[in-house]
Enzyme design. Structure first.
Site, short mmCIF file in Angstrom:
data_model
loop_
_atom_site.label_atom_id
_atom_site.label_comp_id
_atom_site.label_asym_id
_atom_site.label_seq_id
_atom_site.Cartn_x
_atom_site.Cartn_y
_atom_site.Cartn_z
N GLY A 1 45.39 -5.76 6.22
CA GLY A 1 46.12 -5.88 7.49
C GLY A 1 47.54 -5.38 7.43
O GLY A 1 48.28 -5.52 8.40
N GLY B 1 48.34 -2.51 7.71
CA GLY B 1 48.40 -1.52 8.80
C GLY B 1 47.93 -2.09 10.12
O GLY B 1 47.68 -1.33 11.07
N GLU C 1 38.50 -3.53 10.66
CA GLU C 1 38.11 -3.33 9.25
C GLU C 1 37.11 -4.40 8.81
O GLU C 1 36.15 -4.12 8.09
CB GLU C 1 39.35 -3.37 8.36
CG GLU C 1 40.25 -2.16 8.53
CD GLU C 1 41.56 -2.25 7.76
OE1 GLU C 1 42.10 -1.20 7.42
OE2 GLU C 1 42.05 -3.37 7.51
N GLY D 1 44.69 3.39 6.20
CA GLY D 1 45.81 3.31 5.26
C GLY D 1 45.97 4.59 4.46
O GLY D 1 45.19 5.54 4.59
N SER D 2 46.97 4.59 3.59
CA SER D 2 47.30 5.82 2.86
C SER D 2 46.28 6.13 1.76
O SER D 2 46.03 7.31 1.47
CB SER D 2 48.71 5.71 2.27
OG SER D 2 48.84 4.53 1.50
N LYS E 1 47.88 -3.33 -6.77
CA LYS E 1 47.32 -4.25 -5.77
C LYS E 1 46.54 -5.41 -6.40
O LYS E 1 46.22 -6.38 -5.72
CB LYS E 1 46.38 -3.49 -4.81
CG LYS E 1 47.01 -2.28 -4.11
CD LYS E 1 47.95 -2.69 -3.03
CE LYS E 1 48.57 -1.55 -2.24
NZ LYS E 1 47.68 -0.84 -1.36
#
Ligand code: 5RP
Length: 235
Positions: free
Chosen positions: A101, A103, A109, A33-34, A127
Protein backbone atom coordinates in the site's frame (compact mmCIF):
# COMPACT_ATOMS: atom_id res chain seq x y z
CA UNK A 1 33.76 -8.39 -8.14
CA UNK A 2 31.76 -5.25 -7.33
CA UNK A 3 28.82 -5.99 -4.99
CA UNK A 4 25.35 -5.29 -6.32
CA UNK A 5 23.97 -2.97 -3.68
CA UNK A 6 21.91 -0.32 -5.41
CA UNK A 7 18.23 -0.80 -4.57
CA UNK A 8 17.03 0.05 -8.07
CA UNK A 9 19.37 -2.51 -9.59
CA UNK A 10 18.08 -5.15 -7.16
CA UNK A 11 14.46 -4.25 -7.96
CA UNK A 12 15.23 -4.67 -11.64
CA UNK A 13 16.82 -8.07 -11.03
CA UNK A 14 13.77 -9.30 -9.07
CA UNK A 15 11.26 -7.77 -11.52
CA UNK A 16 12.97 -9.13 -14.59
CA UNK A 17 13.44 -12.62 -13.11
CA UNK A 18 9.74 -12.81 -12.21
CA UNK A 19 8.90 -12.85 -15.93
CA UNK A 20 10.32 -16.40 -16.03
CA UNK A 21 7.34 -17.51 -13.91
CA UNK A 22 4.89 -16.47 -16.64
CA UNK A 23 4.06 -19.14 -19.21
CA UNK A 24 2.29 -18.94 -22.54
CA UNK A 25 -1.49 -18.68 -22.25
CA UNK A 26 -1.54 -17.41 -18.66
CA UNK A 27 -3.72 -14.68 -17.21
CA UNK A 28 -1.34 -12.65 -15.05
CA UNK A 29 -2.16 -10.37 -12.13
CA UNK A 30 0.13 -7.37 -12.32
CA UNK A 31 0.86 -5.44 -9.13
CA UNK A 32 1.94 -1.84 -8.70
CA UNK A 33 5.17 -0.01 -7.93
CA UNK A 34 8.72 0.45 -9.13
CA UNK A 35 9.72 -3.23 -8.82
CA UNK A 36 6.64 -4.31 -10.76
CA UNK A 37 7.41 -1.70 -13.45
CA UNK A 38 10.58 -3.70 -14.26
CA UNK A 39 8.48 -6.88 -14.39
CA UNK A 40 6.01 -5.29 -16.84
CA UNK A 41 8.84 -4.04 -19.06
CA UNK A 42 10.32 -7.53 -19.31
CA UNK A 43 6.88 -9.07 -19.87
CA UNK A 44 6.25 -6.53 -22.65
CA UNK A 45 9.52 -7.49 -24.30
CA UNK A 46 8.48 -11.15 -24.24
CA UNK A 47 4.97 -10.34 -25.54
CA UNK A 48 6.51 -8.52 -28.49
CA UNK A 49 8.57 -11.67 -29.11
CA UNK A 50 5.42 -13.84 -29.21
CA UNK A 51 4.44 -14.67 -25.61
CA UNK A 52 0.63 -14.82 -25.49
CA UNK A 53 -0.82 -13.67 -22.15
CA UNK A 54 -3.40 -11.34 -20.63
CA UNK A 55 -2.44 -8.92 -17.88
CA UNK A 56 -4.76 -7.91 -15.06
CA UNK A 57 -3.33 -4.64 -13.72
CA UNK A 58 -3.96 -3.50 -10.15
CA UNK A 59 -3.77 0.28 -10.73
CA UNK A 60 -3.88 3.02 -13.33
CA UNK A 61 -0.09 3.14 -13.11
CA UNK A 62 0.32 -0.52 -14.08
CA UNK A 63 -2.46 -0.32 -16.67
CA UNK A 64 -0.67 2.56 -18.40
CA UNK A 65 2.66 0.71 -18.44
CA UNK A 66 0.90 -2.37 -19.84
CA UNK A 67 -0.56 -0.22 -22.64
CA UNK A 68 2.86 1.29 -23.35
CA UNK A 69 4.39 -2.18 -23.47
CA UNK A 70 1.68 -3.65 -25.71
CA UNK A 71 0.41 -6.12 -23.10
CA UNK A 72 -3.31 -6.89 -23.58
CA UNK A 73 -5.26 -6.30 -20.37
CA UNK A 74 -8.40 -7.69 -18.78
CA UNK A 75 -10.73 -6.27 -16.14
CA UNK A 76 -10.76 -8.46 -12.97
CA UNK A 77 -14.54 -8.15 -12.74
CA UNK A 78 -14.92 -9.80 -16.15
CA UNK A 79 -12.74 -12.88 -15.73
CA UNK A 80 -13.11 -16.10 -13.73
CA UNK A 81 -9.60 -16.46 -12.40
CA UNK A 82 -5.93 -15.56 -12.57
CA UNK A 83 -3.10 -18.06 -13.01
CA UNK A 84 -0.39 -16.09 -11.27
CA UNK A 85 -0.15 -12.65 -9.67
CA UNK A 86 3.17 -10.87 -9.21
CA UNK A 87 3.45 -7.85 -6.92
CA UNK A 88 5.90 -5.81 -4.89
CA UNK A 89 5.75 -5.14 -1.15
CA UNK A 90 6.83 -2.57 1.40
CA UNK A 91 7.79 -5.16 4.03
CA UNK A 92 7.87 -8.97 4.00
CA UNK A 93 8.44 -11.17 7.04
CA UNK A 94 9.95 -14.65 7.04
CA UNK A 95 6.50 -16.29 6.86
CA UNK A 96 5.82 -14.17 3.73
CA UNK A 97 3.26 -11.98 5.45
CA UNK A 98 3.55 -8.51 3.96
CA UNK A 99 2.65 -4.87 4.26
CA UNK A 100 1.60 -3.29 0.99
CA UNK A 101 0.00 0.00 0.00
CA UNK A 102 3.01 2.30 -0.28
CA UNK A 103 1.49 3.24 -3.63
CA UNK A 104 -2.08 3.31 -2.24
CA UNK A 105 -3.06 0.43 -4.53
CA UNK A 106 -3.47 -2.30 -1.90
CA UNK A 107 -7.24 -2.82 -2.21
CA UNK A 108 -7.17 -3.90 -5.85
CA UNK A 109 -3.82 -5.61 -5.25
CA UNK A 110 -5.43 -7.75 -2.56
CA UNK A 111 -8.39 -8.64 -4.77
CA UNK A 112 -6.08 -9.73 -7.60
CA UNK A 113 -3.84 -11.67 -5.18
CA UNK A 114 -6.88 -13.49 -3.78
CA UNK A 115 -8.08 -14.36 -7.30
CA UNK A 116 -4.72 -15.87 -8.27
CA UNK A 117 -3.80 -19.56 -8.10
CA UNK A 118 -0.29 -18.42 -7.21
CA UNK A 119 0.72 -15.12 -5.60
CA UNK A 120 4.38 -14.16 -5.77
CA UNK A 121 5.99 -11.14 -4.07
CA UNK A 122 9.02 -9.53 -5.68
CA UNK A 123 11.39 -7.22 -3.80
CA UNK A 124 14.91 -6.18 -3.02
CA UNK A 125 16.29 -7.63 0.21
CA UNK A 126 15.81 -4.38 2.19
CA UNK A 127 12.10 -5.27 2.34
CA UNK A 128 12.71 -8.47 4.37
CA UNK A 129 12.13 -7.86 8.10
CA UNK A 130 11.80 -9.90 11.30
CA UNK A 131 8.65 -8.08 12.43
CA UNK A 132 6.17 -6.11 10.33
CA UNK A 133 5.14 -2.51 11.11
CA UNK A 134 8.08 -1.65 13.35
CA UNK A 135 9.66 0.69 10.78
CA UNK A 136 6.77 1.54 8.46
CA UNK A 137 3.04 2.20 8.95
CA UNK A 138 0.14 -0.07 8.04
CA UNK A 139 -1.98 1.67 5.36
CA UNK A 140 -5.76 1.45 5.34
CA UNK A 141 -8.00 2.64 2.51
CA UNK A 142 -10.91 4.56 3.97
CA UNK A 143 -14.14 5.96 2.56
CA UNK A 144 -13.78 9.75 3.08
CA UNK A 145 -16.90 10.09 5.25
CA UNK A 146 -15.40 7.59 7.72
CA UNK A 147 -12.16 9.51 8.31
CA UNK A 148 -12.82 10.76 11.83
CA UNK A 149 -14.37 7.45 12.94
CA UNK A 150 -11.34 5.56 11.62
CA UNK A 151 -8.95 7.98 13.33
CA UNK A 152 -10.76 7.56 16.67
CA UNK A 153 -11.09 3.77 16.48
CA UNK A 154 -7.50 3.18 15.34
CA UNK A 155 -6.19 5.39 18.18
CA UNK A 156 -8.19 3.20 20.57
CA UNK A 157 -6.47 0.19 18.96
CA UNK A 158 -3.03 1.63 19.80
CA UNK A 159 -2.13 3.27 16.49
CA UNK A 160 -1.01 6.77 15.65
CA UNK A 161 -3.10 7.42 12.49
CA UNK A 162 -2.03 9.93 9.84
CA UNK A 163 -4.03 10.88 6.76
CA UNK A 164 -1.71 10.41 3.77
CA UNK A 165 -1.09 13.76 2.08
CA UNK A 166 -0.42 13.99 -1.66
CA UNK A 167 2.75 15.30 -3.27
CA UNK A 168 2.16 17.66 -6.23
CA UNK A 169 -1.55 17.88 -5.35
CA UNK A 170 -3.04 19.87 -2.49
CA UNK A 171 -4.79 17.78 0.14
CA UNK A 172 -5.01 14.05 0.71
CA UNK A 173 -3.97 11.19 -1.55
CA UNK A 174 -7.05 9.93 -3.41
CA UNK A 175 -6.86 6.25 -4.36
CA UNK A 176 -7.83 4.83 -7.76
CA UNK A 177 -11.14 3.97 -6.02
CA UNK A 178 -11.77 7.57 -4.90
CA UNK A 179 -10.92 7.02 -1.22
CA UNK A 180 -8.43 8.31 1.40
CA UNK A 181 -5.47 6.41 2.85
CA UNK A 182 -4.76 6.52 6.58
CA UNK A 183 -1.29 5.32 7.61
CA UNK A 184 -1.17 3.67 11.04
CA UNK A 185 2.07 4.02 12.99
CA UNK A 186 2.80 1.72 15.95
CA UNK A 187 5.41 2.12 18.66
CA UNK A 188 5.35 -1.66 19.33
CA UNK A 189 4.81 -4.24 16.59
CA UNK A 190 1.14 -5.27 16.82
CA UNK A 191 -0.33 -8.78 16.42
CA UNK A 192 -1.07 -8.68 12.68
CA UNK A 193 -4.00 -11.14 12.63
CA UNK A 194 -5.74 -9.29 15.47
CA UNK A 195 -5.00 -5.90 13.96
CA UNK A 196 -6.33 -6.89 10.53
CA UNK A 197 -9.55 -8.16 12.11
CA UNK A 198 -9.94 -5.02 14.26
CA UNK A 199 -9.36 -2.67 11.33
CA UNK A 200 -11.77 -4.47 9.04
CA UNK A 201 -14.46 -4.23 11.72
CA UNK A 202 -14.45 -0.41 11.51
CA UNK A 203 -17.24 0.86 9.24
CA UNK A 204 -15.72 2.72 6.28
CA UNK A 205 -12.44 0.78 6.18
CA UNK A 206 -12.35 -0.61 2.65
CA UNK A 207 -9.17 -2.67 2.96
CA UNK A 208 -5.93 -2.88 4.92
CA UNK A 209 -2.42 -3.17 3.56
CA UNK A 210 -1.83 -6.33 5.62
CA UNK A 211 -1.35 -9.37 3.36
CA UNK A 212 -1.37 -12.16 5.94
CA UNK A 213 -0.89 -15.72 4.69
CA UNK A 214 -1.52 -14.74 1.08
CA UNK A 215 1.83 -15.13 -0.69
CA UNK A 216 3.04 -18.54 -1.91
CA UNK A 217 6.53 -17.32 -2.74
CA UNK A 218 8.78 -14.29 -2.60
CA UNK A 219 11.50 -13.62 -5.13
CA UNK A 220 14.09 -11.53 -3.28
CA UNK A 221 17.12 -9.92 -4.91
CA UNK A 222 20.03 -9.21 -2.61
CA UNK A 223 23.73 -8.58 -2.95
CA UNK A 224 24.31 -12.36 -2.77
CA UNK A 225 21.92 -12.96 -5.69
CA UNK A 226 18.31 -14.05 -6.17
CA UNK A 227 16.42 -16.13 -3.59
CA UNK A 228 13.02 -17.75 -3.90
CA UNK A 229 11.34 -18.04 -0.47
CA UNK A 230 8.27 -20.23 -0.09
CA UNK A 231 5.48 -20.40 2.46
CA UNK A 232 2.11 -22.03 3.02
CA UNK A 233 -0.83 -19.82 2.11
CA UNK A 234 -3.65 -19.43 4.60
CA UNK A 235 -6.24 -17.89 2.26
C1 5RP B 1 1.66 -0.34 -3.99
C2 5RP B 1 2.47 -1.39 -3.33
C3 5RP B 1 3.84 -1.63 -3.87
O1 5RP B 1 3.90 -2.94 -4.34
C4 5RP B 1 4.85 -1.41 -2.78
O2 5RP B 1 4.70 -0.06 -2.31
C5 5RP B 1 6.29 -1.63 -3.26
O3 5RP B 1 6.66 -0.66 -4.18
P1 5RP B 1 8.11 -0.57 -4.81
O4 5RP B 1 8.30 -1.78 -5.66
O5 5RP B 1 8.08 0.72 -5.60
O6 5RP B 1 9.12 -0.50 -3.68
O7 5RP B 1 2.06 -2.05 -2.41
O8 5RP B 1 0.46 -0.12 -3.30
Amino acid sequence: MKEVSDTTVLKKIAGTAAADLVKNGMTVGIGTGSTVAFFIEELGRRVREGLSIYGVPTSYQSRLICYQQGIPVRDPAMIDGIDIAIDGADEIDHDLNAIKGGGAAHTIEKIIAAMADEFVLIADSSKLVDRLAVSIPVPVEVIPAALSLVVRRTREAGANPKLRIAVKKDGPVITDNGNFVVDLYFSDAPDMHKLDYTLKSIPGVVETGLFIGMAHKALIAGKEGLNMLTAGRLS
